[in-house]
Design a protein around this motif. Structure first.
Motif, PDB file in Angstrom:
ATOM      1  N   VAL A 115       0.861  -1.170   0.000  1.00  0.00           N
ATOM      2  CA  VAL A 115       0.000   0.000   0.000  1.00  0.00           C
ATOM      3  C   VAL A 115       0.901   1.224   0.000  1.00  0.00           C
ATOM      4  O   VAL A 115       1.832   1.315   0.793  1.00  0.00           O
ATOM      5  CB  VAL A 115      -0.915   0.023   1.247  1.00  0.00           C
ATOM      6  CG1 VAL A 115      -1.739   1.290   1.278  1.00  0.00           C
ATOM      7  CG2 VAL A 115      -1.785  -1.209   1.285  1.00  0.00           C
ATOM      8  N   LEU A 116       0.629   2.141  -0.896  1.00  0.00           N
ATOM      9  CA  LEU A 116       1.407   3.373  -0.966  1.00  0.00           C
ATOM     10  C   LEU A 116       0.433   4.528  -1.124  1.00  0.00           C
ATOM     11  O   LEU A 116      -0.159   4.717  -2.194  1.00  0.00           O
ATOM     12  CB  LEU A 116       2.395   3.327  -2.141  1.00  0.00           C
ATOM     13  CG  LEU A 116       3.293   4.544  -2.334  1.00  0.00           C
ATOM     14  CD1 LEU A 116       4.117   4.823  -1.075  1.00  0.00           C
ATOM     15  CD2 LEU A 116       4.214   4.334  -3.520  1.00  0.00           C
TER      16      LEU A 116
ATOM     17  N   PHE B 168      -1.253   3.209  -9.340  1.00  0.00           N
ATOM     18  CA  PHE B 168      -0.734   1.895  -8.930  1.00  0.00           C
ATOM     19  C   PHE B 168       0.533   1.472  -9.665  1.00  0.00           C
ATOM     20  O   PHE B 168       0.743   0.285  -9.908  1.00  0.00           O
ATOM     21  CB  PHE B 168      -1.823   0.810  -9.072  1.00  0.00           C
ATOM     22  CG  PHE B 168      -3.085   1.137  -8.343  1.00  0.00           C
ATOM     23  CD1 PHE B 168      -3.150   1.034  -6.964  1.00  0.00           C
ATOM     24  CD2 PHE B 168      -4.206   1.575  -9.031  1.00  0.00           C
ATOM     25  CE1 PHE B 168      -4.317   1.345  -6.274  1.00  0.00           C
ATOM     26  CE2 PHE B 168      -5.379   1.890  -8.356  1.00  0.00           C
ATOM     27  CZ  PHE B 168      -5.426   1.772  -6.985  1.00  0.00           C
ATOM     28  N   ASP B 169       1.397   2.447  -9.980  1.00  0.00           N
ATOM     29  CA  ASP B 169       2.664   2.104 -10.639  1.00  0.00           C
ATOM     30  C   ASP B 169       3.818   1.984  -9.647  1.00  0.00           C
ATOM     31  O   ASP B 169       4.969   1.913 -10.037  1.00  0.00           O
ATOM     32  CB  ASP B 169       3.011   3.108 -11.735  1.00  0.00           C
ATOM     33  CG  ASP B 169       3.323   4.503 -11.213  1.00  0.00           C
ATOM     34  OD1 ASP B 169       3.149   4.752  -9.995  1.00  0.00           O
ATOM     35  OD2 ASP B 169       3.733   5.353 -12.027  1.00  0.00           O
ATOM     36  N   ARG B 170       3.498   1.990  -8.352  1.00  0.00           N
ATOM     37  CA  ARG B 170       4.450   1.790  -7.259  1.00  0.00           C
ATOM     38  C   ARG B 170       5.327   3.011  -7.002  1.00  0.00           C
ATOM     39  O   ARG B 170       6.320   2.931  -6.295  1.00  0.00           O
ATOM     40  CB  ARG B 170       5.291   0.535  -7.490  1.00  0.00           C
ATOM     41  CG  ARG B 170       4.434  -0.712  -7.719  1.00  0.00           C
ATOM     42  CD  ARG B 170       5.238  -1.946  -7.983  1.00  0.00           C
ATOM     43  NE  ARG B 170       5.987  -2.371  -6.834  1.00  0.00           N
ATOM     44  CZ  ARG B 170       5.477  -3.015  -5.778  1.00  0.00           C
ATOM     45  NH1 ARG B 170       4.204  -3.307  -5.729  1.00  0.00           N
ATOM     46  NH2 ARG B 170       6.248  -3.376  -4.774  1.00  0.00           N
ATOM     47  N   THR B 171       4.962   4.162  -7.576  1.00  0.00           N
ATOM     48  CA  THR B 171       5.690   5.413  -7.387  1.00  0.00           C
ATOM     49  C   THR B 171       4.689   6.547  -7.228  1.00  0.00           C
ATOM     50  O   THR B 171       3.708   6.615  -7.962  1.00  0.00           O
ATOM     51  CB  THR B 171       6.601   5.710  -8.593  1.00  0.00           C
ATOM     52  OG1 THR B 171       7.553   4.659  -8.719  1.00  0.00           O
ATOM     53  CG2 THR B 171       7.341   7.022  -8.435  1.00  0.00           C
TER      54      THR B 171
ATOM     55  N   LEU C 290       4.340  12.974 -10.355  1.00  0.00           N
ATOM     56  CA  LEU C 290       3.466  13.972 -10.972  1.00  0.00           C
ATOM     57  C   LEU C 290       2.241  13.356 -11.639  1.00  0.00           C
ATOM     58  O   LEU C 290       1.199  14.006 -11.721  1.00  0.00           O
ATOM     59  CB  LEU C 290       4.250  14.810 -11.983  1.00  0.00           C
ATOM     60  CG  LEU C 290       5.218  15.810 -11.371  1.00  0.00           C
ATOM     61  CD1 LEU C 290       6.023  16.509 -12.456  1.00  0.00           C
ATOM     62  CD2 LEU C 290       4.477  16.831 -10.523  1.00  0.00           C
ATOM     63  N   ALA C 291       2.340  12.129 -12.115  1.00  0.00           N
ATOM     64  CA  ALA C 291       1.173  11.474 -12.705  1.00  0.00           C
ATOM     65  C   ALA C 291       0.069  11.322 -11.665  1.00  0.00           C
ATOM     66  O   ALA C 291      -1.112  11.568 -11.957  1.00  0.00           O
ATOM     67  CB  ALA C 291       1.569  10.120 -13.287  1.00  0.00           C
ATOM     68  N   ASP C 292       0.439  10.950 -10.456  1.00  0.00           N
ATOM     69  CA  ASP C 292      -0.543  10.808  -9.374  1.00  0.00           C
ATOM     70  C   ASP C 292      -1.105  12.166  -8.968  1.00  0.00           C
ATOM     71  O   ASP C 292      -2.298  12.297  -8.701  1.00  0.00           O
ATOM     72  CB  ASP C 292       0.095  10.112  -8.172  1.00  0.00           C
ATOM     73  CG  ASP C 292       0.652   8.754  -8.563  1.00  0.00           C
ATOM     74  OD1 ASP C 292      -0.126   7.897  -9.000  1.00  0.00           O
ATOM     75  OD2 ASP C 292       1.869   8.575  -8.439  1.00  0.00           O
TER      76      ASP C 292
ATOM     77  N   GLY D 288       9.626  -1.155  -3.805  1.00  0.00           N
ATOM     78  CA  GLY D 288      10.439  -2.143  -4.493  1.00  0.00           C
ATOM     79  C   GLY D 288       9.558  -3.083  -5.295  1.00  0.00           C
ATOM     80  O   GLY D 288       8.342  -2.959  -5.332  1.00  0.00           O
ATOM     81  N   THR D 289      10.177  -4.042  -5.931  1.00  0.00           N
ATOM     82  CA  THR D 289       9.416  -5.029  -6.676  1.00  0.00           C
ATOM     83  C   THR D 289       8.542  -5.815  -5.704  1.00  0.00           C
ATOM     84  O   THR D 289       8.873  -5.934  -4.523  1.00  0.00           O
ATOM     85  CB  THR D 289      10.352  -5.988  -7.430  1.00  0.00           C
ATOM     86  OG1 THR D 289      11.274  -6.544  -6.497  1.00  0.00           O
ATOM     87  CG2 THR D 289      11.103  -5.272  -8.522  1.00  0.00           C
ATOM     88  N   PRO D 290       7.415  -6.327  -6.164  1.00  0.00           N
ATOM     89  CA  PRO D 290       6.528  -7.067  -5.262  1.00  0.00           C
ATOM     90  C   PRO D 290       7.275  -8.165  -4.509  1.00  0.00           C
ATOM     91  O   PRO D 290       8.043  -8.923  -5.088  1.00  0.00           O
ATOM     92  CB  PRO D 290       5.490  -7.668  -6.202  1.00  0.00           C
ATOM     93  CG  PRO D 290       5.468  -6.739  -7.369  1.00  0.00           C
ATOM     94  CD  PRO D 290       6.899  -6.273  -7.514  1.00  0.00           C
ATOM     95  N   GLY D 291       7.071  -8.190  -3.210  1.00  0.00           N
ATOM     96  CA  GLY D 291       7.708  -9.192  -2.357  1.00  0.00           C
ATOM     97  C   GLY D 291       9.070  -8.804  -1.835  1.00  0.00           C
ATOM     98  O   GLY D 291       9.629  -9.492  -0.990  1.00  0.00           O
TER      99      GLY D 291
END
Length: 79
Positions: free
Chosen positions: A10-11, A17-20, A23-25, A68-71
């Protein structure tokens, strides 16, 4: 029946939902600012149904954060 483990990340502020959080968000939040009956993907990061200054505060507190990458236990740039 057997035990199962589920991993999820969760971020706050990551509307696309691109894990970052970037500015897009912010653009997604800005486009929906002031709306009601909104979803997380529309910028309602505190799940109160409205996109407002509280959601901007959550985005701001996570801005520039990358998961980071999932997991993994670390952001990709910390490995």
């Amino acid at each position: 029946a057997s035990d199962a483990a589920v991993t999820f990340d969760v971020l706050a502020g990551d509307a696309n939902f691109d894990r970052t959080v970037d500015l897009a968000d912010f653009g997604i939040l800005r486009a929906n600012f002031g709306s009601t009956n909104s979803l997380f993907a529309q910028g309602d990061f505190n799940y109160d149904g409205s996109v407002d200054l509280a959601d901007f505060g959550l985005l701001r507190s996570s801005f520039g954060t990358t998961l980071g990458t999932p997991g993994s236990l670390f952001a990709d740039d910390e490995v």
